[in-house]
Design an enzyme around this catalytic site. Structure first.
Site, PDB file in Angstrom:
ATOM      1  N   ASP A  57      97.586 -34.929  97.802  1.00  0.00           N
ATOM      2  CA  ASP A  57      98.958 -34.730  97.417  1.00  0.00           C
ATOM      3  C   ASP A  57      99.600 -36.092  96.996  1.00  0.00           C
ATOM      4  O   ASP A  57      98.954 -36.948  96.886  1.00  0.00           O
ATOM      5  CB  ASP A  57      99.768 -33.819  98.321  1.00  0.00           C
ATOM      6  CG  ASP A  57     100.532 -32.990  97.523  1.00  0.00           C
ATOM      7  OD1 ASP A  57     101.573 -33.289  97.227  1.00  0.00           O
ATOM      8  OD2 ASP A  57     100.127 -31.626  97.473  1.00  0.00           O
ATOM      9  N   SER A 117     101.587 -23.729  94.163  1.00  0.00           N
ATOM     10  CA  SER A 117     101.616 -24.863  95.219  1.00  0.00           C
ATOM     11  C   SER A 117     101.748 -24.160  96.466  1.00  0.00           C
ATOM     12  O   SER A 117     100.953 -24.508  97.690  1.00  0.00           O
ATOM     13  CB  SER A 117     102.448 -26.106  94.906  1.00  0.00           C
ATOM     14  OG  SER A 117     102.064 -26.809  93.966  1.00  0.00           O
ATOM     15  N   HIS A 139     106.649 -33.901  96.945  1.00  0.00           N
ATOM     16  CA  HIS A 139     105.689 -32.528  96.965  1.00  0.00           C
ATOM     17  C   HIS A 139     105.028 -32.400  98.075  1.00  0.00           C
ATOM     18  O   HIS A 139     104.686 -31.413  98.766  1.00  0.00           O
ATOM     19  CB  HIS A 139     105.072 -32.461  95.780  1.00  0.00           C
ATOM     20  CG  HIS A 139     104.131 -31.214  95.610  1.00  0.00           C
ATOM     21  ND1 HIS A 139     103.132 -31.129  96.206  1.00  0.00           N
ATOM     22  CD2 HIS A 139     104.515 -30.110  94.952  1.00  0.00           C
ATOM     23  CE1 HIS A 139     102.818 -29.692  95.842  1.00  0.00           C
ATOM     24  NE2 HIS A 139     103.709 -29.174  95.186  1.00  0.00           N
TER      25      HIS A 139
END
Length: 588
Positions: free
Chosen positions: A155, A390, A192
């Protein structure tokens, strides 16, 4: 993770049904449970909803188009109350002029927790309720929390923030454009990865399995699993497919190094590849990990009706592709739907199952790009709210870790089959959109694992690296990275790489594809150990590098989940690099 969402895509919201009608001052907020259901004259299940479209007549017309019945006008909000077929909720949310569809029931005032900044039991985006929807808490009460299982999180990095500082996060290699800078190496500058980490394995403190069901604490799906932080994306979201392929190769090759037990990979990432999974290098990298015993969990994508296929690598049928589930404000799944933003797939390849993907509250990454650009997404001081596949992917990754704690010898194929056969179907969406149904971890844990014979794969991975990128490009001073070359400009020969990936030999020390990407050592330390912080990115000039894609598959970052909170990420230009030089490399 992050994706571009067109203005035509709307979020089917299941929260704050009466927010437009009633204003309640802090410290209390109004949240409504789901709409009442019934049976219409044709014997079809219907549900009560409020439809907003800017004008009463437009809302009424949208209801009639899907076979619903208007029950009352709501002039104050430019909408109507109606009874509509449950199977038509998705079409209604996409109707002409429709801005929101939400349940129509009596609201209730709920206690506001000043410490958290929201009501953990009344807000159905809270991890407390997410874990109820997916039947995770029954696993905790049975003593299973993911302990002993490592989840590789590929990520944008993980930041040291409360909820991730209790000893279950370890840095793997930093393969991002930011790795030369020790101030941000491994750390999430985009926002994120930290959000995903909280969903998978966040915890405010180490506790007993049963104690994790406390709604006043932040608890992810697998609070005792360990996260291996493999950073690939920079502050602007910039990452090339070659970096993700390298990360998958590292996780596969080092899965069982001393001190490691990587059994799961979470990849909330996808591109719009232009080639079949049978030859696609990115899909093959994920499949190679799968065939080497790692359960690879990937996001199906958030293109909704705009693109008929899943994202790459979710296109590969071997791995687990996760779609989005809208719980519609309840912890039961019978009234659930698939949000309009979720990619549909085709009859040949669609998502395998779904998990909560709407309004999910997880950890905020203060000062990150997303945090600064979208402050309306903040919930209290510690949390952030987002929607997309996600989030649902992270939920499933955590569930797999819990499942593998109980059944450590399961193969990836057995895990996939077990999750799919125990998933809960629901009438609000066809199997084309929801796959086998909604994740039900409690049922999976109490079901005898199936005997599954792995099918021989015909995939070769010998296709084009550039075709894997699709429209996902990084650029340097306006020049896109194109062709069969990695981020160093070194030729990538897929026919040479593919057998090495499957044999777990694509990495040689800290080298991948002939370049030094990272250090050559790993130590079993938590958080701030200097793990994989050796030689990296020497001889690279990233001045002017920008991200010109939309392959991170999160949908929206907003404080309440309404479609006004959607955002686009065609070009992020907030971060640049001025390390030495790479002018000798061919792509520039």
């Amino acid at each position: 993770m992050w994706s571009h969402i067109s203005n035509r895509t709307r979020l089917l919201t299941g929260l704050i049904a009466l927010a437009a009608l009633v204003t309640v001052a802090p410290p209390r907020e109004l949240v409504a449970p789901p709409g009442a259901t019934g049976v219409n004259g044709s014997g079809e299940v219907s549900t009560a909803v409020i439809v907003r479209a800017g004008a009463v007549d437009a809302a009424a017309q949208a209801v009639h188009l899907v076979g619903g019945t208007v029950t009352r006008r709501l002039d104050l909000i430019g909408g109507v109350a109606a009874q509509v077929p449950a199977s038509a909720l998705r079409r209604l949310s996409q109707g002409p002029g429709v801005t929101a569809v939400s349940p129509d029931v009596r609201g209730r005032l709920l206690a506001y927790d000043s410490t958290l900044g929201y009501d953990p039991t009344g807000d159905f985006g809270s991890l407390y309720n997410v874990t109820q929807v997916a039947n995770v808490q029954s696993a905790w009460k049975s003593g299973y929390t993911g302990k002993g299982v490592d989840v590789a999180l590929i990520d944008s990095g993980v930041s040291e923030t409360t909820g991730l500082t209790s000893g279950n996060v370890v840095n793997g290699p930093d393969l991002s454009l930011e790795s030369p800078d020790p101030a941000v190496a491994h750390r999430d500058t985009f926002g994120h990865g930290t959000h995903m980490a909280g969903i998978i394995a966040g915890r405010d403190a180490v506790g007993t399995p049963k104690s994790y069901a406390d709604p006043q604490k932040l608890v992810g799906v697998a609070p005792d699993a360990r996260l291996i932080n493999i950073k690939v994306a920079a502050a602007d979201g910039g990452v090339d497919v070659s970096q993700v392929i390298a990360a998958l190769g590292w996780a596969t090759q080092h899965a069982h190094d001393p001190g490691l037990n990587i059994r799961v990979v979470n990849l909330s990432f996808g591109t719009d590849s232009t080639q079949s999974y049978l030859i696609d290098p990115l899909a093959y990298a994920a499949e190679a990990a799968w065939r080497n015993g790692i359960v690879v969990v990937v996001a199906g994508g958030n293109d909704g009706t705009n693109r008929p296929t899943l994202s790459d690598p979710a296109i590969d049928p071997s791995i687990i592709a996760v779609g989005g589930e809208d719980p519609m404000g309840t912890v039961t799944t019978s009234d659930d739907t698939v949000p309009a933003f979720a990619s549909h797939g085709t009859t040949g390849r669609h998502v395998d199952l779904v998990a909560p993907a709407v309004h999910v509250i997880s950890l905020r990454d203060p000062g990150s790009e997303i945090d600064l650009t979208y402050p309306e997404g903040r919930v209290g001081t510690r949390f952030f709210r987002g929607s997309g596949t996600s989030q649902s992917t992270a939920v499933v990754s955590g569930a797999v870790a819990v499942l593998l704690q109980k059944y450590p010898k399961l193969t990836p194929d057995q895990v996939k089959k077990l999750l799919m056969t125990t998933a809960a179907g629901f009438p609000g969406a066809s199997s084309l959109y929801r796959g086998s149904g909604a994740l039900n971890l409690g049922k999976a844990l109490t079901t005898v694992p199936p005997l599954v014979q792995s099918a021989a794969s015909l995939a070769t991975g010998t296709g084009s690296l550039d075709a894997s990128r699709g429209s996902a490009r990084i650029s340097d001073s306006g020049v896109d990275l194109i062709g069969e070359q990695d981020i160093f400009g070194r030729p990538f020969v897929s026919a040479t790489w593919a057998p090495l990936a499957l044999a777990k030999t694509s990495w040689l020390g800290g080298m991948w594809n002939g370049n030094t990407w990272t250090g050559v050592g790993w130590t079993d330390t938590s958080w701030l150990g200097a793990t994989w912080a050796g030689v990296s990115w020497t001889g690279a000039d990233w001045a002017g590098v920008t991200w010109s894609s939309h392959s991170w598959t999160s949908h929206s970052w907003t404080s309440n989940g309404w479609d006004g909170g959607d955002w686009t990420s065609h070009s992020w230009t907030s971060h640049s690099w001025t390390a030495s030089t790479w002018a000798g490399y061919s792509w520039n």
